[in-house]
Structures are given as structure tokens and as C-alpha cells.
Write a protein that holds these residues in place. Structure first.
Motif, PDB file in Angstrom:
ATOM      1  N   ILE A  50      -4.323 -18.364  24.595  1.00 29.56           N
ATOM      2  CA  ILE A  50      -3.106 -20.180  24.530  1.00 29.56           C
ATOM      3  C   ILE A  50      -3.457 -20.848  23.327  1.00 29.56           C
ATOM      4  O   ILE A  50      -5.024 -20.717  23.487  1.00 29.56           O
ATOM      5  CB  ILE A  50      -2.833 -20.458  25.709  1.00 29.56           C
ATOM      6  N   THR A  52      -4.228 -24.909  21.961  1.00 31.25           N
ATOM      7  CA  THR A  52      -4.180 -26.373  21.687  1.00 31.25           C
ATOM      8  C   THR A  52      -2.700 -27.059  22.431  1.00 31.25           C
ATOM      9  O   THR A  52      -2.244 -27.234  23.609  1.00 31.25           O
ATOM     10  CB  THR A  52      -4.872 -26.885  21.325  1.00 31.25           C
ATOM     11  N   ASP A  53      -1.815 -26.065  21.485  1.00 35.62           N
ATOM     12  CA  ASP A  53      -0.430 -27.383  21.974  1.00 35.62           C
ATOM     13  C   ASP A  53       0.415 -26.159  23.016  1.00 35.62           C
ATOM     14  O   ASP A  53       1.331 -26.118  22.822  1.00 35.62           O
ATOM     15  CB  ASP A  53       0.224 -27.216  20.764  1.00 35.62           C
ATOM     16  N   GLY A  54      -0.106 -25.538  23.645  1.00 38.47           N
ATOM     17  CA  GLY A  54       0.608 -24.550  24.442  1.00 38.47           C
ATOM     18  C   GLY A  54       0.808 -22.999  23.961  1.00 38.47           C
ATOM     19  O   GLY A  54       1.940 -22.865  25.045  1.00 38.47           O
ATOM     20  N   SER A  55       0.591 -23.020  23.523  1.00 39.09           N
ATOM     21  CA  SER A  55       1.975 -21.415  22.359  1.00 39.09           C
ATOM     22  C   SER A  55       0.637 -20.533  23.077  1.00 39.09           C
ATOM     23  O   SER A  55      -0.598 -20.935  23.077  1.00 39.09           O
ATOM     24  CB  SER A  55       1.089 -21.431  21.267  1.00 39.09           C
ATOM     25  N   THR A  56       1.262 -19.586  23.956  1.00 39.23           N
ATOM     26  CA  THR A  56       0.816 -18.476  24.471  1.00 39.23           C
ATOM     27  C   THR A  56       1.428 -16.975  24.192  1.00 39.23           C
ATOM     28  O   THR A  56       2.202 -16.431  23.234  1.00 39.23           O
ATOM     29  CB  THR A  56       1.331 -18.517  25.794  1.00 39.23           C
ATOM     30  N   SER A  69      -2.792 -20.657  30.913  1.00 43.80           N
ATOM     31  CA  SER A  69      -2.450 -22.052  30.818  1.00 43.80           C
ATOM     32  C   SER A  69      -3.637 -22.229  30.851  1.00 43.80           C
ATOM     33  O   SER A  69      -5.016 -21.883  30.827  1.00 43.80           O
ATOM     34  CB  SER A  69      -2.082 -22.865  33.155  1.00 43.80           C
ATOM     35  N   ARG A  70      -3.581 -24.114  30.453  1.00 48.73           N
ATOM     36  CA  ARG A  70      -4.865 -24.607  30.150  1.00 48.73           C
ATOM     37  C   ARG A  70      -4.805 -26.124  30.158  1.00 48.73           C
ATOM     38  O   ARG A  70      -3.789 -26.874  30.333  1.00 48.73           O
ATOM     39  CB  ARG A  70      -5.516 -24.251  28.441  1.00 48.73           C
ATOM     40  N   ASN A  72      -6.386 -28.899  28.781  1.00 51.45           N
ATOM     41  CA  ASN A  72      -6.795 -29.044  27.343  1.00 51.45           C
ATOM     42  C   ASN A  72      -8.226 -30.618  27.328  1.00 51.45           C
ATOM     43  O   ASN A  72      -8.818 -30.071  26.632  1.00 51.45           O
ATOM     44  CB  ASN A  72      -5.432 -30.452  26.266  1.00 51.45           C
TER      45      ASN A  72
END
Length: 117
Positions: A50, A52-56, A69-70, A72
Motif C-alpha cells: 500500500i 501513501t496515497d492508498g493504492s494497493t 490498510s494503513r 499514514n
């Protein structure tokens, strides 16, 4: 940079586990955090990543069963694992990497996940 992974354990086939990994230290604000796993006799393989911008990104073998999930602000990632199978048994490692003036990659200590049939 230090990565502290937790949450592994023993679970029956079909069960669930949640792994956590907290990164501390000076980390570039734009980074990718990932989970890898390594079973005995096998190479370490990417499970999920994942940005920083949420792309997985997920390995085909875990798509639909695992969710990464993260958080940030805390550089913490999670791996929610459901419908676990015996073949998911491995040591799971978290990784943080980023590129600034060079490429930097850091590993956590690993946490054992064992799925019994």
C-alpha cells in the motif's frame, strides 16, 4: 527506521488474523509499506502493498481474502487475513521502502502465522 510487526499466531483453516506493523524513525513522507511472507523452503514473496496515497497491490493467491490498510500519520499498516488456508502458513515480514536521493528499504523482524487444517 525500525519496523515492529505483531499479530501472528495459530489459527484453524477458515479463520482470521490481523497483523500490524508500526514504523518508527525518519521516514520519507511518500513511501510504500508492504507485507511479504516466506514459508520454509520457499522464497520470500510479496503478499500486499500500500502506498501513501492508498493504492494497493495484492498477490493473486490472497486477493479477496486479505486486506491491507494503513494509518499514514503513524506509518502503521495492517493486514486483515480472512478465510485462511494451510498454504498461508509462513513468517510474515513488513517492509517500508521509498526513493529520494537513493532507494531505501527496511524490514521488520517477522511474525509467524500458522494455519492448521
Amino acid at each position: 527506521v525500525q519496523l515492529q510487526a505483531s499479530g501472528g499466531g495459530l489459527v484453524q483453516s477458515g479463520g482470521s488474523l490481523r497483523l500490524s506493523c508500526a514504523a518508527s524513525g525518519v521516514i520519507f513522507s511518500i513511501n510504500t509499506m508492504s507485507w511479504y511472507r516466506q514459508a520454509p523452503g520457499n522464497q520470500r514473496e510479496l503478499v500486499a502493498a500500500i502506498t501513501t496515497d492508498g493504492s494497493t497491490n495484492y498477490a493473486d493467491s490472497v486477493k479477496g481474502r486479505f486486506t491491507i490498510s494503513r494509518t499514514n500519520g503513524r506509518n502503521t499498516i495492517y493486514l486483515q487475513m480472512t478465510s485462511l488456508k494451510p498454504e498461508d502458513t509462513a513468517v510474515y515480514y513488513c517492509n517500508c521502502n521509498y526513493r529520494t536521493s537513493g532507494y531505501y528499504s527496511f524490514w521488520g523482524q517477522g511474525t509467524q502465522v500458522t494455519v492448521s487444517s
